[in-house]
Write a protein that holds these residues in place. Structure first.
Motif, PDB file in Angstrom:
ATOM      1  N   LEU A 211      21.154  37.014 -52.157  1.00 40.12           N
ATOM      2  CA  LEU A 211      20.676  38.184 -51.811  1.00 40.12           C
ATOM      3  C   LEU A 211      19.725  37.792 -50.388  1.00 40.12           C
ATOM      4  CD1 LEU A 211      19.500  39.668 -55.017  1.00 40.12           C
ATOM      5  CD2 LEU A 211      21.521  40.390 -53.509  1.00 40.12           C
ATOM      6  N   GLY A 212      19.681  36.708 -49.943  1.00 42.20           N
ATOM      7  CA  GLY A 212      18.832  36.145 -48.925  1.00 42.20           C
ATOM      8  C   GLY A 212      19.379  36.866 -47.636  1.00 42.20           C
ATOM      9  N   ARG A 213      18.446  37.041 -46.586  1.00 43.69           N
ATOM     10  CA  ARG A 213      18.912  37.382 -45.382  1.00 43.69           C
ATOM     11  C   ARG A 213      19.419  36.048 -44.620  1.00 43.69           C
ATOM     12  NH1 ARG A 213      17.658  42.299 -43.666  1.00 43.69           N
ATOM     13  NH2 ARG A 213      15.853  43.379 -44.894  1.00 43.69           N
ATOM     14  N   ASN A 214      19.161  35.049 -44.575  1.00 41.90           N
ATOM     15  CA  ASN A 214      19.640  33.644 -44.477  1.00 41.90           C
ATOM     16  C   ASN A 214      20.577  33.153 -45.431  1.00 41.90           C
ATOM     17  OD1 ASN A 214      17.977  33.689 -42.031  1.00 41.90           O
ATOM     18  ND2 ASN A 214      16.395  32.935 -43.297  1.00 41.90           N
ATOM     19  N   ALA A 215      21.812  32.466 -45.063  1.00 42.15           N
ATOM     20  CA  ALA A 215      22.720  32.283 -45.858  1.00 42.15           C
ATOM     21  C   ALA A 215      21.954  30.945 -46.732  1.00 42.15           C
ATOM     22  CB  ALA A 215      23.832  31.465 -45.106  1.00 42.15           C
ATOM     23  N   LEU A 216      22.790  30.771 -47.844  1.00 44.01           N
ATOM     24  CA  LEU A 216      22.564  29.809 -48.952  1.00 44.01           C
ATOM     25  C   LEU A 216      23.405  28.748 -48.252  1.00 44.01           C
ATOM     26  CD1 LEU A 216      22.146  29.436 -52.588  1.00 44.01           C
ATOM     27  CD2 LEU A 216      24.035  28.267 -51.561  1.00 44.01           C
ATOM     28  N   GLU A 217      22.547  27.413 -48.328  1.00 47.48           N
ATOM     29  CA  GLU A 217      23.546  26.366 -47.633  1.00 47.48           C
ATOM     30  C   GLU A 217      23.251  25.065 -48.529  1.00 47.48           C
ATOM     31  OE1 GLU A 217      22.188  25.310 -43.502  1.00 47.48           O
ATOM     32  OE2 GLU A 217      22.935  27.509 -42.764  1.00 47.48           O
ATOM     33  N   GLN A 218      24.388  24.456 -48.328  1.00 50.92           N
ATOM     34  CA  GLN A 218      24.456  23.253 -48.996  1.00 50.92           C
ATOM     35  C   GLN A 218      23.458  22.042 -48.639  1.00 50.92           C
ATOM     36  OE1 GLN A 218      28.311  21.834 -50.089  1.00 50.92           O
ATOM     37  NE2 GLN A 218      27.786  19.791 -49.725  1.00 50.92           N
ATOM     38  N   GLY A 219      22.725  21.494 -49.394  1.00 48.56           N
ATOM     39  CA  GLY A 219      21.564  20.661 -48.990  1.00 48.56           C
ATOM     40  C   GLY A 219      20.195  21.431 -49.006  1.00 48.56           C
ATOM     41  N   ALA A 220      20.292  22.672 -48.873  1.00 45.74           N
ATOM     42  CA  ALA A 220      19.152  23.624 -48.707  1.00 45.74           C
ATOM     43  C   ALA A 220      18.269  23.336 -49.971  1.00 45.74           C
ATOM     44  CB  ALA A 220      19.404  24.846 -48.288  1.00 45.74           C
ATOM     45  N   ARG A 221      16.755  23.705 -49.737  1.00 49.55           N
ATOM     46  CA  ARG A 221      15.914  23.468 -50.765  1.00 49.55           C
ATOM     47  C   ARG A 221      15.222  24.974 -51.119  1.00 49.55           C
ATOM     48  NH1 ARG A 221      13.013  17.575 -49.861  1.00 49.55           N
ATOM     49  NH2 ARG A 221      14.709  16.358 -50.094  1.00 49.55           N
TER      50      ARG A 221
ATOM     51  N   LYS B 241      37.139  29.984 -52.188  1.00 50.41           N
ATOM     52  CA  LYS B 241      37.486  29.152 -51.054  1.00 50.41           C
ATOM     53  C   LYS B 241      36.184  28.209 -50.961  1.00 50.41           C
ATOM     54  CE  LYS B 241      35.140  32.140 -47.626  1.00 50.41           C
ATOM     55  NZ  LYS B 241      35.436  32.607 -46.220  1.00 50.41           N
ATOM     56  N   ALA B 242      36.523  27.012 -50.456  1.00 54.75           N
ATOM     57  CA  ALA B 242      35.585  25.900 -50.220  1.00 54.75           C
ATOM     58  C   ALA B 242      34.711  26.418 -49.035  1.00 54.75           C
ATOM     59  CB  ALA B 242      36.329  24.535 -49.905  1.00 54.75           C
ATOM     60  N   ALA B 243      33.397  25.920 -49.190  1.00 57.84           N
ATOM     61  CA  ALA B 243      32.563  26.450 -47.983  1.00 57.84           C
ATOM     62  C   ALA B 243      31.163  25.603 -48.127  1.00 57.84           C
ATOM     63  CB  ALA B 243      32.281  27.864 -48.238  1.00 57.84           C
ATOM     64  N   THR B 244      30.341  25.711 -47.047  1.00 58.61           N
ATOM     65  CA  THR B 244      29.157  24.885 -47.257  1.00 58.61           C
ATOM     66  C   THR B 244      27.848  25.814 -47.184  1.00 58.61           C
ATOM     67  OG1 THR B 244      29.062  24.593 -45.101  1.00 58.61           O
ATOM     68  CG2 THR B 244      30.039  22.754 -46.207  1.00 58.61           C
ATOM     69  N   ARG B 245      28.303  27.248 -47.233  1.00 60.07           N
ATOM     70  CA  ARG B 245      27.111  28.182 -47.183  1.00 60.07           C
ATOM     71  C   ARG B 245      27.620  29.425 -47.919  1.00 60.07           C
ATOM     72  NH1 ARG B 245      25.212  28.497 -41.775  1.00 60.07           N
ATOM     73  NH2 ARG B 245      24.853  31.028 -42.006  1.00 60.07           N
ATOM     74  N   ILE B 246      26.707  30.160 -48.382  1.00 63.92           N
ATOM     75  CA  ILE B 246      27.086  31.581 -49.006  1.00 63.92           C
ATOM     76  C   ILE B 246      26.406  32.632 -48.246  1.00 63.92           C
ATOM     77  CG2 ILE B 246      26.950  32.969 -51.322  1.00 63.92           C
ATOM     78  CD1 ILE B 246      27.231  30.649 -52.713  1.00 63.92           C
ATOM     79  N   GLU B 247      27.006  33.739 -47.800  1.00 58.55           N
ATOM     80  CA  GLU B 247      26.232  34.598 -46.949  1.00 58.55           C
ATOM     81  C   GLU B 247      25.753  35.718 -47.764  1.00 58.55           C
ATOM     82  OE1 GLU B 247      25.947  34.186 -43.864  1.00 58.55           O
ATOM     83  OE2 GLU B 247      27.410  32.624 -43.226  1.00 58.55           O
ATOM     84  N   ARG B 248      24.832  36.579 -47.207  1.00 59.54           N
ATOM     85  CA  ARG B 248      24.111  37.440 -47.820  1.00 59.54           C
ATOM     86  C   ARG B 248      25.168  38.484 -48.826  1.00 59.54           C
ATOM     87  NH1 ARG B 248      20.031  42.150 -45.398  1.00 59.54           N
ATOM     88  NH2 ARG B 248      18.842  42.541 -47.405  1.00 59.54           N
ATOM     89  N   ASN B 249      24.665  38.772 -49.818  1.00 57.89           N
ATOM     90  CA  ASN B 249      25.593  39.667 -50.765  1.00 57.89           C
ATOM     91  C   ASN B 249      26.921  38.920 -51.085  1.00 57.89           C
ATOM     92  OD1 ASN B 249      23.744  41.643 -50.760  1.00 57.89           O
ATOM     93  ND2 ASN B 249      24.651  42.801 -48.822  1.00 57.89           N
TER      94      ASN B 249
END
Length: 623
Positions: A323-333, A362-370
């Motif tokens: 739900l974050g405005r910024n995407a969830l990213e692999q490696g993020a804390r 699909k494979a990805a390194t980030r999950i966008e909002r919603n």
């Protein structure tokens, strides 16, 4: 569907659906039809509608916030109680607009069942699918679908069939089978509490019958005891451990364990703020307890009975909605909130991102909002938790960034072991004894240091091939060297172990201890095991200390499958081998191996040369 005459237990229902598909109208009509509308409320709503120059609006019963009345949308979750002949209900009206998904998640998290509305005229919308996915993610398996506003499509059986089949197919992809799909008109009252003469082609349950057909789930106090520690207070000479009992029950005199510190004690007394000192308490009560001995316990630990404790781990899988405005990213804390615990967590992997519209992955390194996905989360400390299906109270979490909740999900331990037995120290009467022969003397006699070369990598990467070749070469040069692998360990020391996550973790723990003893005796021991879990390799490193050298025998999954010397990957792909590393069970590659040997890039002889040079530089052979 089972319908008992009476059921005194209250059932929580969440109502979800796309904005303007009629959720609040549905609730208002239900409240009216069951006689639960407060006296004078119907007249007040009618007058309110007339003042606004609009038809009678049932939604005003639920949309209590002025902003909602002005904009015609539900912003916050609203709860209202009513009852049928069978039992009492709490209905949670959740917002449908995507800007208020956080509120919808909050409302659905505590629900036992759901009514999901779809507008017959507009059909299945993006939010309809997203809400269905969220219900599945939150573990709500009892779902009735109401196709609303049938009056707008002329009560068409064909149109109902189109919408019903489309959404039934979508839910099937989530593993959810709706209890029923009902054509209704909430505004006109069709099929709400009685079958409508305008839809004689429909003979299934009414909306009210669908509610009464839901089953009550196990009550929280029927589950194992879980009390996350909120705080520890000191009064006079007593240390009172306070918290809310999320599940289970507790009695004075029972033995409890605090996880993940694994300290045990017995309950001396239960302190309740308004009930004195009861002998027994259960889920839903906030209490304090004193123990029969003084042990150090801190906020975030979970109290349980010894015989049915939560799992302990520093890594787990999660199904997550972002739900974050910024995407969830692999490696993020982020900050993880689990019960009363707050700790830093790293997104180690995003295994797949789910398109909630068509459920494609699909494979990805980030999950966008919603967006939604399946991720692997790792913390530096051990956590006490449960699989969500086993105990929702300790099986769901929230992720926080900059003091704002940005995501939430549920815990899955699929493929990962419970680490409790690996970190629990049971022997308390052991005294360390020194050796008559020093490590330095062994090195001088042997001409080399003892140590552990820990080979890790996927099946088929070439670990055993290199381990045996290295053993042969080192032995020829005068090294005391020995290979530990599955052939000589599984047949004796570990023949009592299976191949599930916990058994595999115990297998590696024992090997790590044995390897450390070999190294202490002056041997150069080569350990050749997949050892997929980073936590297990860390424990082996702790056992051997500075003598431990992690060697990553690196080859891609594709390369290993192409080699597949024993046909294991083929059998795993066909479902003949369960929990196979790389296919149905995770492999966590080293983050900082002392040596990486890329067997999918270099021939065996060059890889062996790398290992020989490494040993010569690190272990100082003087012969």
């Amino acid at each position: 569907m089972r319908q008992d005459k009476q059921d005194a237990r209250q059932l929580k229902i969440v109502i979800v659906g796309h904005v303007d598909h009629g959720k609040s109208t549905l609730v208002g009509r239900l409240i009216h039809e069951t006689g639960a509308l407060p006296e004078g409320r119907f007249e007040a709503i009618k007058a309110q509608s007339e003042r606004r120059g609009m038809p009678f609006e049932w939604a005003f019963l639920m949309d209590a916030i002025q902003a909602e009345r002005d904009q015609g949308i539900t912003i916050d979750t609203t709860q209202i109680r009513f009852r049928t002949e069978r039992r009492p209900y709490v209905i949670i009206d959740a917002p449908g607009h995507k800007e208020f998904l956080k509120n919808m998640v909050t409302g659905a998290a505590s629900a036992e069942a759901a009514l999901l509305l779809i507008d017959a005229h507009e059909g299945v919308q993006e939010q309809s699918r997203r809400h269905g996915y969220l219900l599945s993610l939150l573990g709500v398996r009892q779902v009735a679908v109401l196709v609303n506003k049938m009056d707008l499509v002329g009560y068409s059986a064909d149109r109902f069939g189109q919408v019903a089949e489309e959404y039934r197919a979508y839910l099937k992809g989530l593993g959810v089978e709706p209890s029923c799909i009902i054509p209704i008109s909430a505004r006109e009252g069709d099929n709400m509490t009685a079958h409508s003469g305008r839809m004689p082609w429909y003979q299934g349950p009414t909306a009210l019958q669908a509610l009464d057909g839901f089953e009550t789930l196990p009550r929280p106090f029927e589950r194992p005891l879980r009390m996350p520690v909120q705080d520890v207070y000191k009064f006079d000479q007593r240390r009172i451990i306070a918290g809310r009992i999320e599940s289970g029950s507790l009695e004075v005199g029972q033995e409890v364990i605090f996880s993940p510190s694994n300290k045990t004690a017995r309950i001396r007394s239960i302190e309740a703020w308004q009930a004195g000192t009861p002998e027994t308490v259960r889920a839903g009560q906030s209490v304090g307890v004193t123990l029969d001995e003084q042990i150090f316990v801190e906020r975030g630990e979970v109290m349980s009975h010894v015989a049915d404790a939560p799992q302990e781990t520093n890594v787990f899988k999660a199904r997550l909605f972002w739900l974050g405005r910024n995407a969830l990213e692999q490696g993020a804390r982020y900050t993880l909130k689990l019960g009363t615990l707050e700790t830093e967590v790293t997104v180690e992997a995003i295994e797949r991102v789910i398109d909630t519209d068509d459920l494609s992955a699909k494979a990805a390194t980030r999950i966008e909002r919603n967006g939604a996905g399946e991720v692997v989360l790792r913390t530096r400390r051990l956590l006490a938790l449960d699989e969500h299906e086993e105990n929702p109270a300790t099986g769901r979490f929230v992720l926080v960034e900059n003091h704002m909740p940005v995501g939430g999900g549920i815990v899955s331990m699929e493929g990962y072991p419970d680490q409790r037995h690996l970190v629990t120290v049971r022997s308390t009467n052991i005294t360390a004894v020194g050796h008559a022969v020093t490590r330095e003397a062994r090195t001088a006699r042997n001409g080399h240091k003892g140590g552990v070369l820990w080979f890790t990598g996927l099946s088929g990467a070439g670990k055993s091939t290199l381990a045996l070749a290295l053993e042969r070469e080192l032995f020829a040069k005068g090294y005391l060297v020995y290979v530990l692998d599955g052939d000589n360990v599984r047949g004796g020391l570990n023949k009592d172990l299976g191949f599930g996550p916990e058994a595999r973790a115990e297998n590696i723990r024992r090997i790590g201890e044995v390897a450390a003893l070999f190294a202490d005796a002056g041997f150069l021991v080569i350990s050749s095991f997949i050892s997929p879990y980073r936590a297990d390799r860390e424990r082996a490193k702790e056992a051997a200390g500075a003598a431990f050298h992690e060697i990553y025998v690196k080859a891609s999954l594709e390369a290993c499958e192409d080699r597949d010397p024993k046909g294991l990957y083929r059998r795993a792909r066909q479902g003949e081998i369960a929990e196979f590393t790389g296919i149905s069970s995770p492999y966590e590659p080293p983050e900082a191996a002392e040596l990486v040997v890329p067997t999918d890039e270099l021939p065996v002889e060059e890889c062996l040369g790398m290992l020989m040079r490494y040993v010569g530089e690190r272990f100082q052979n003087t012969r």
